[in-house]
Design a protein around this motif. Structure first.
Motif, PDB file in Angstrom:
ATOM      1  N   GLU A   1       0.820  -1.210   0.000  1.00 52.88           N
ATOM      2  CA  GLU A   1       0.000   0.000   0.000  1.00 52.88           C
ATOM      3  C   GLU A   1       0.856   1.262   0.000  1.00 52.88           C
ATOM      4  N   THR A   2       1.964   1.237   0.738  1.00 53.64           N
ATOM      5  CA  THR A   2       2.858   2.398   0.784  1.00 53.64           C
ATOM      6  C   THR A   2       3.483   2.655  -0.579  1.00 53.64           C
ATOM      7  N   ILE A   3       3.997   1.600  -1.203  1.00 55.32           N
ATOM      8  CA  ILE A   3       4.608   1.750  -2.532  1.00 55.32           C
ATOM      9  C   ILE A   3       3.570   2.229  -3.536  1.00 55.32           C
ATOM     10  N   GLN A   4       2.381   1.655  -3.476  1.00 60.91           N
ATOM     11  CA  GLN A   4       1.318   2.055  -4.402  1.00 60.91           C
ATOM     12  C   GLN A   4       0.999   3.540  -4.261  1.00 60.91           C
ATOM     13  N   LEU A   5       0.851   4.023  -3.036  1.00 63.36           N
ATOM     14  CA  LEU A   5       0.551   5.423  -2.791  1.00 63.36           C
ATOM     15  C   LEU A   5       1.658   6.329  -3.326  1.00 63.36           C
ATOM     16  N   ILE A   6       2.906   5.997  -3.024  1.00 56.60           N
ATOM     17  CA  ILE A   6       4.036   6.816  -3.474  1.00 56.60           C
ATOM     18  C   ILE A   6       4.108   6.860  -5.005  1.00 56.60           C
ATOM     19  N   LEU A   7       3.913   5.716  -5.643  1.00 52.74           N
ATOM     20  CA  LEU A   7       3.982   5.683  -7.101  1.00 52.74           C
ATOM     21  C   LEU A   7       2.830   6.455  -7.740  1.00 52.74           C
ATOM     22  N   GLU A   8       1.636   6.353  -7.146  1.00 54.27           N
ATOM     23  CA  GLU A   8       0.497   7.102  -7.678  1.00 54.27           C
ATOM     24  C   GLU A   8       0.730   8.604  -7.525  1.00 54.27           C
ATOM     25  N   ILE A   9       1.280   9.021  -6.382  1.00 55.67           N
ATOM     26  CA  ILE A   9       1.625  10.429  -6.185  1.00 55.67           C
ATOM     27  C   ILE A   9       2.698  10.845  -7.199  1.00 55.67           C
ATOM     28  N   GLY A  10       3.592   9.906  -7.538  1.00 57.16           N
ATOM     29  CA  GLY A  10       4.649  10.159  -8.513  1.00 57.16           C
ATOM     30  C   GLY A  10       4.166  10.174  -9.954  1.00 57.16           C
ATOM     31  N   GLY A  11       2.875   9.948 -10.176  1.00 57.51           N
ATOM     32  CA  GLY A  11       2.309  10.051 -11.523  1.00 57.51           C
ATOM     33  C   GLY A  11       2.199   8.756 -12.294  1.00 57.51           C
ATOM     34  N   PHE A  12       2.328   7.627 -11.610  1.00 55.93           N
ATOM     35  CA  PHE A  12       2.220   6.335 -12.271  1.00 55.93           C
ATOM     36  C   PHE A  12       0.844   5.718 -12.042  1.00 55.93           C
ATOM     37  N   LYS A  13       0.408   4.919 -12.994  1.00 55.41           N
ATOM     38  CA  LYS A  13      -0.789   4.101 -12.802  1.00 55.41           C
ATOM     39  C   LYS A  13      -0.292   2.792 -12.198  1.00 55.41           C
ATOM     40  N   VAL A  14      -0.868   2.378 -11.078  1.00 53.52           N
ATOM     41  CA  VAL A  14      -0.349   1.241 -10.326  1.00 53.52           C
ATOM     42  C   VAL A  14      -1.401   0.161 -10.164  1.00 53.52           C
ATOM     43  N   SER A  15      -0.956  -1.066 -10.333  1.00 50.43           N
ATOM     44  CA  SER A  15      -1.763  -2.235  -9.993  1.00 50.43           C
ATOM     45  C   SER A  15      -0.988  -2.989  -8.927  1.00 50.43           C
ATOM     46  N   ALA A  16      -1.636  -3.244  -7.787  1.00 52.29           N
ATOM     47  CA  ALA A  16      -0.981  -3.905  -6.664  1.00 52.29           C
ATOM     48  C   ALA A  16      -1.463  -5.345  -6.553  1.00 52.29           C
ATOM     49  N   LEU A  17      -0.510  -6.223  -6.280  1.00 54.63           N
ATOM     50  CA  LEU A  17      -0.802  -7.650  -6.177  1.00 54.63           C
ATOM     51  C   LEU A  17      -0.038  -8.209  -4.991  1.00 54.63           C
ATOM     52  N   ASN A  18      -0.752  -8.856  -4.051  1.00 53.41           N
ATOM     53  CA  ASN A  18      -0.067  -9.371  -2.863  1.00 53.41           C
ATOM     54  C   ASN A  18       0.233 -10.858  -2.945  1.00 53.41           C
ATOM     55  N   ASP A  19       0.103 -11.423  -4.134  1.00 46.41           N
ATOM     56  CA  ASP A  19       0.355 -12.840  -4.325  1.00 46.41           C
ATOM     57  C   ASP A  19       0.930 -13.059  -5.724  1.00 46.41           C
ATOM     58  N   GLY A  20       2.032 -13.772  -5.812  1.00 39.82           N
ATOM     59  CA  GLY A  20       2.662 -14.002  -7.098  1.00 39.82           C
ATOM     60  C   GLY A  20       1.922 -14.954  -8.011  1.00 39.82           C
ATOM     61  N   GLU A  21       0.968 -15.703  -7.455  1.00 37.51           N
ATOM     62  CA  GLU A  21       0.262 -16.697  -8.263  1.00 37.51           C
ATOM     63  C   GLU A  21      -0.569 -16.080  -9.377  1.00 37.51           C
ATOM     64  N   GLU A  22      -1.008 -14.862  -9.202  1.00 37.47           N
ATOM     65  CA  GLU A  22      -1.868 -14.213 -10.197  1.00 37.47           C
ATOM     66  C   GLU A  22      -1.101 -13.288 -11.141  1.00 37.47           C
ATOM     67  N   ILE A  23       0.218 -13.318 -11.072  1.00 40.52           N
ATOM     68  CA  ILE A  23       1.015 -12.335 -11.811  1.00 40.52           C
ATOM     69  C   ILE A  23       0.802 -12.410 -13.330  1.00 40.52           C
ATOM     70  N   PHE A  24       0.695 -13.598 -13.877  1.00 37.42           N
ATOM     71  CA  PHE A  24       0.554 -13.716 -15.332  1.00 37.42           C
ATOM     72  C   PHE A  24      -0.799 -13.179 -15.801  1.00 37.42           C
ATOM     73  N   ASN A  25      -1.867 -13.476 -15.057  1.00 37.17           N
ATOM     74  CA  ASN A  25      -3.184 -12.934 -15.395  1.00 37.17           C
ATOM     75  C   ASN A  25      -3.196 -11.420 -15.288  1.00 37.17           C
TER      76      ASN A  25
END
Length: 130
Positions: A15-39
């Motif tokens: 959540e911290t990284i997502q907030l900082i990146l969004e403030i930095g002007g990036f569109k962010v998708s956060a995922l807390n599990d590597g199993e769904e990374i390909f989807n």
């Protein structure tokens, strides 16, 4: 707007990284599990993946190698992050990552690394120390 997929099993870090990146002007998708990374990659089409090495029962280094070995994902830059390793370890160990950042890190260092990776085409990783 550049898209960054952040994969980390620590919800607070995620959540911290997502907030900082969004403030930095990036569109962010956060995922807390590597199993769904390909989807998620298929749906989100990230310009960069910020990937934690320790994802519970999944090793981020293995995911990195898999992503770099598949033609459809091989060109997506990957910034590995970890609190278990030192940046010096990654000057000799290569899992296909474009760079590495050790935790804890300063957010300005993270943003500089991301900017460097996204702006360079064929340059070697710098492995800046944080």
């Amino acid at each position: 707007m550049k898209r960054i997929l952040v994969v980390d099993d620590d919800i607070e870090v995620l959540e911290t990284i997502q907030l900082i990146l969004e403030i930095g002007g990036f569109k962010v998708s956060a995922l807390n599990d590597g199993e769904e990374i390909f989807n998620r990659i298929e749906k989100f089409n990230p310009d960069l993946i910020l990937l934690d090495i320790s994802l519970g029962h999944i090793d981020g280094r293995v995911l990195c190698e898999q992503l770099k070995s598949i033609e459809s994902t091989s060109k997506i830059p990957i910034l590995l992050i970890s609190g278990l390793y030192d940046p010096k370890d990654f000057t000799t160990l290569n899992y296909g990552q474009d760079d590495f950042l050790s935790k804890p890190f300063q957010m300005d260092v993270l943003l500089k690394k991301i900017s460097k990776i996204l702006s360079l085409e064929e340059d070697k990783p710098s492995f800046l120390l944080n």
